[in-house]
Design a protein around this motif. Structure first.
Motif, PDB file in Angstrom:
ATOM      1  N   VAL A  46       2.555   6.761  -6.961  1.00  0.00           N
ATOM      2  CA  VAL A  46       1.816   7.737  -7.563  1.00  0.00           C
ATOM      3  C   VAL A  46       2.451   9.086  -7.283  1.00  0.00           C
ATOM      4  O   VAL A  46       2.525  10.026  -8.166  1.00  0.00           O
ATOM      5  CB  VAL A  46       0.435   7.690  -6.749  1.00  0.00           C
ATOM      6  CG1 VAL A  46      -0.366   9.222  -6.811  1.00  0.00           C
ATOM      7  CG2 VAL A  46      -0.461   6.685  -7.122  1.00  0.00           C
ATOM      8  N   VAL A  47       2.978   9.182  -6.265  1.00  0.00           N
ATOM      9  CA  VAL A  47       3.746  10.588  -6.042  1.00  0.00           C
ATOM     10  C   VAL A  47       4.952  10.705  -6.915  1.00  0.00           C
ATOM     11  O   VAL A  47       5.173  11.902  -7.495  1.00  0.00           O
ATOM     12  CB  VAL A  47       4.348  10.611  -4.523  1.00  0.00           C
ATOM     13  CG1 VAL A  47       5.327  12.030  -4.214  1.00  0.00           C
ATOM     14  CG2 VAL A  47       3.038  10.875  -3.447  1.00  0.00           C
ATOM     15  N   TYR A  56      -9.563   3.770  -1.450  1.00  0.00           N
ATOM     16  CA  TYR A  56      -9.439   2.691  -0.598  1.00  0.00           C
ATOM     17  C   TYR A  56     -10.522   2.037  -0.281  1.00  0.00           C
ATOM     18  O   TYR A  56     -11.315   2.906   0.250  1.00  0.00           O
ATOM     19  CB  TYR A  56      -8.531   3.451   0.474  1.00  0.00           C
ATOM     20  CG  TYR A  56      -8.227   2.130   1.713  1.00  0.00           C
ATOM     21  CD1 TYR A  56      -7.310   1.451   1.611  1.00  0.00           C
ATOM     22  CD2 TYR A  56      -9.135   2.262   2.826  1.00  0.00           C
ATOM     23  CE1 TYR A  56      -7.275   0.358   2.624  1.00  0.00           C
ATOM     24  CE2 TYR A  56      -8.788   1.269   3.667  1.00  0.00           C
ATOM     25  CZ  TYR A  56      -7.809   0.281   3.554  1.00  0.00           C
ATOM     26  OH  TYR A  56      -7.902  -0.663   4.689  1.00  0.00           O
ATOM     27  N   GLN A  98       3.749  10.967   3.073  1.00  0.00           N
ATOM     28  CA  GLN A  98       3.995  10.389   1.763  1.00  0.00           C
ATOM     29  C   GLN A  98       3.210  11.085   0.675  1.00  0.00           C
ATOM     30  O   GLN A  98       3.909  11.299  -0.460  1.00  0.00           O
ATOM     31  CB  GLN A  98       3.350   8.948   1.720  1.00  0.00           C
ATOM     32  CG  GLN A  98       4.294   8.032   2.563  1.00  0.00           C
ATOM     33  CD  GLN A  98       5.897   7.947   1.850  1.00  0.00           C
ATOM     34  OE1 GLN A  98       6.090   7.796   0.855  1.00  0.00           O
ATOM     35  NE2 GLN A  98       6.750   7.853   2.956  1.00  0.00           N
ATOM     36  N   LEU A  99       2.235  11.806   1.028  1.00  0.00           N
ATOM     37  CA  LEU A  99       1.589  12.199  -0.342  1.00  0.00           C
ATOM     38  C   LEU A  99       1.385  13.647  -0.362  1.00  0.00           C
ATOM     39  O   LEU A  99       1.304  14.256  -1.503  1.00  0.00           O
ATOM     40  CB  LEU A  99      -0.147  11.887  -0.071  1.00  0.00           C
ATOM     41  CG  LEU A  99      -0.389  10.321  -0.219  1.00  0.00           C
ATOM     42  CD1 LEU A  99      -1.792  10.140   0.222  1.00  0.00           C
ATOM     43  CD2 LEU A  99       0.227   9.993  -1.533  1.00  0.00           C
ATOM     44  N   LEU A 105       0.328   8.626   5.847  1.00  0.00           N
ATOM     45  CA  LEU A 105      -0.092   8.910   4.542  1.00  0.00           C
ATOM     46  C   LEU A 105       0.086  10.338   4.259  1.00  0.00           C
ATOM     47  O   LEU A 105       0.614  10.750   3.086  1.00  0.00           O
ATOM     48  CB  LEU A 105      -1.544   8.559   4.637  1.00  0.00           C
ATOM     49  CG  LEU A 105      -2.051   7.223   4.452  1.00  0.00           C
ATOM     50  CD1 LEU A 105      -3.462   6.943   4.601  1.00  0.00           C
ATOM     51  CD2 LEU A 105      -1.287   6.394   3.200  1.00  0.00           C
ATOM     52  N   TYR A 129       1.308   4.298  -2.908  1.00  0.00           N
ATOM     53  CA  TYR A 129       1.309   5.647  -2.800  1.00  0.00           C
ATOM     54  C   TYR A 129       2.596   6.351  -3.266  1.00  0.00           C
ATOM     55  O   TYR A 129       2.555   7.304  -3.886  1.00  0.00           O
ATOM     56  CB  TYR A 129       1.020   6.016  -1.360  1.00  0.00           C
ATOM     57  CG  TYR A 129      -0.479   5.851  -0.851  1.00  0.00           C
ATOM     58  CD1 TYR A 129      -1.647   6.153  -1.656  1.00  0.00           C
ATOM     59  CD2 TYR A 129      -0.710   5.036   0.253  1.00  0.00           C
ATOM     60  CE1 TYR A 129      -2.770   5.942  -1.365  1.00  0.00           C
ATOM     61  CE2 TYR A 129      -2.143   4.874   0.632  1.00  0.00           C
ATOM     62  CZ  TYR A 129      -3.204   5.289  -0.359  1.00  0.00           C
ATOM     63  OH  TYR A 129      -4.465   4.966   0.191  1.00  0.00           O
ATOM     64  N   ARG A 130       3.608   5.818  -2.854  1.00  0.00           N
ATOM     65  CA  ARG A 130       5.037   6.495  -3.355  1.00  0.00           C
ATOM     66  C   ARG A 130       5.275   6.323  -4.609  1.00  0.00           C
ATOM     67  O   ARG A 130       5.735   7.268  -5.310  1.00  0.00           O
ATOM     68  CB  ARG A 130       6.111   5.535  -2.789  1.00  0.00           C
ATOM     69  CG  ARG A 130       6.450   5.855  -1.110  1.00  0.00           C
ATOM     70  CD  ARG A 130       7.733   5.232  -0.601  1.00  0.00           C
ATOM     71  NE  ARG A 130       7.544   3.851  -0.623  1.00  0.00           N
ATOM     72  CZ  ARG A 130       7.152   3.092   0.543  1.00  0.00           C
ATOM     73  NH1 ARG A 130       6.956   3.675   1.654  1.00  0.00           N
ATOM     74  NH2 ARG A 130       7.128   1.737   0.353  1.00  0.00           N
ATOM     75  N   ILE A 139       0.851  -1.128  -0.084  1.00  0.00           N
ATOM     76  CA  ILE A 139      -0.094  -0.187  -0.115  1.00  0.00           C
ATOM     77  C   ILE A 139       0.732   1.191  -0.214  1.00  0.00           C
ATOM     78  O   ILE A 139       0.604   2.376  -0.945  1.00  0.00           O
ATOM     79  CB  ILE A 139      -0.942   0.166   1.127  1.00  0.00           C
ATOM     80  CG1 ILE A 139      -2.066  -1.108   1.074  1.00  0.00           C
ATOM     81  CG2 ILE A 139      -1.535   1.350   1.544  1.00  0.00           C
ATOM     82  CD1 ILE A 139      -2.975  -1.261   2.375  1.00  0.00           C
ATOM     83  N   MET A 140       1.893   1.238   0.943  1.00  0.00           N
ATOM     84  CA  MET A 140       2.780   2.577   1.097  1.00  0.00           C
ATOM     85  C   MET A 140       3.771   2.514  -0.266  1.00  0.00           C
ATOM     86  O   MET A 140       3.541   3.715  -0.758  1.00  0.00           O
ATOM     87  CB  MET A 140       3.733   2.533   2.329  1.00  0.00           C
ATOM     88  CG  MET A 140       2.762   2.432   3.559  1.00  0.00           C
ATOM     89  SD  MET A 140       1.531   3.956   3.638  1.00  0.00           S
ATOM     90  CE  MET A 140       3.078   5.170   3.931  1.00  0.00           C
ATOM     91  N   LEU A 186      -7.124   8.501  -5.626  1.00  0.00           N
ATOM     92  CA  LEU A 186      -6.935   7.240  -5.012  1.00  0.00           C
ATOM     93  C   LEU A 186      -8.006   6.726  -4.081  1.00  0.00           C
ATOM     94  O   LEU A 186      -8.852   7.758  -3.672  1.00  0.00           O
ATOM     95  CB  LEU A 186      -5.868   7.740  -3.841  1.00  0.00           C
ATOM     96  CG  LEU A 186      -4.657   8.341  -4.354  1.00  0.00           C
ATOM     97  CD1 LEU A 186      -3.995   9.041  -3.218  1.00  0.00           C
ATOM     98  CD2 LEU A 186      -3.884   7.628  -5.190  1.00  0.00           C
TER      99      LEU A 186
END
Length: 81
Positions: free
Chosen positions: A24-25, A38, A79-80, A76, A21-22, A17-18, A36
């Motif tokens: 996507v960034v 979930y 990260q985002l 989150l 997200y990384r 999951i993380m 996004l």
């Protein structure tokens, strides 16, 4: 990225999951619109940083939460944003 515990896709583990997200960034560019989604279990844990008015952080609960822990909203955000 699709993560599902259906035996076909990659499992929605904490790391996966993380990492999604990384990705996507990393791959997003200025002007992009990113959606996004979930759909899974969520929870809450005691706030340890003091930034929550109600004293709790909201969480996502990955399939391996008993081993890897819950994904806290503060993580989150880091990260985002």
């Amino acid at each position: 990225t699709v993560l599902m515990d259906d035996g076909y896709h990659h499992d929605p583990t904490y790391y996966n999951i993380m990492d999604a997200y990384r990705t996507v960034v990393r791959e997003s560019r200025p002007g992009d619109t990113v959606f996004l989604h979930y759909s899974g279990h969520g929870g809450r844990v005691r706030d340890t940083s003091g930034d929550e008015d109600d004293g709790f952080d909201e969480t996502l609960i990955p399939v391996d939460y008993q081993r890897s822990g819950q994904i806290v909203d503060d993580d989150l955000c880091t990260q985002l944003v």
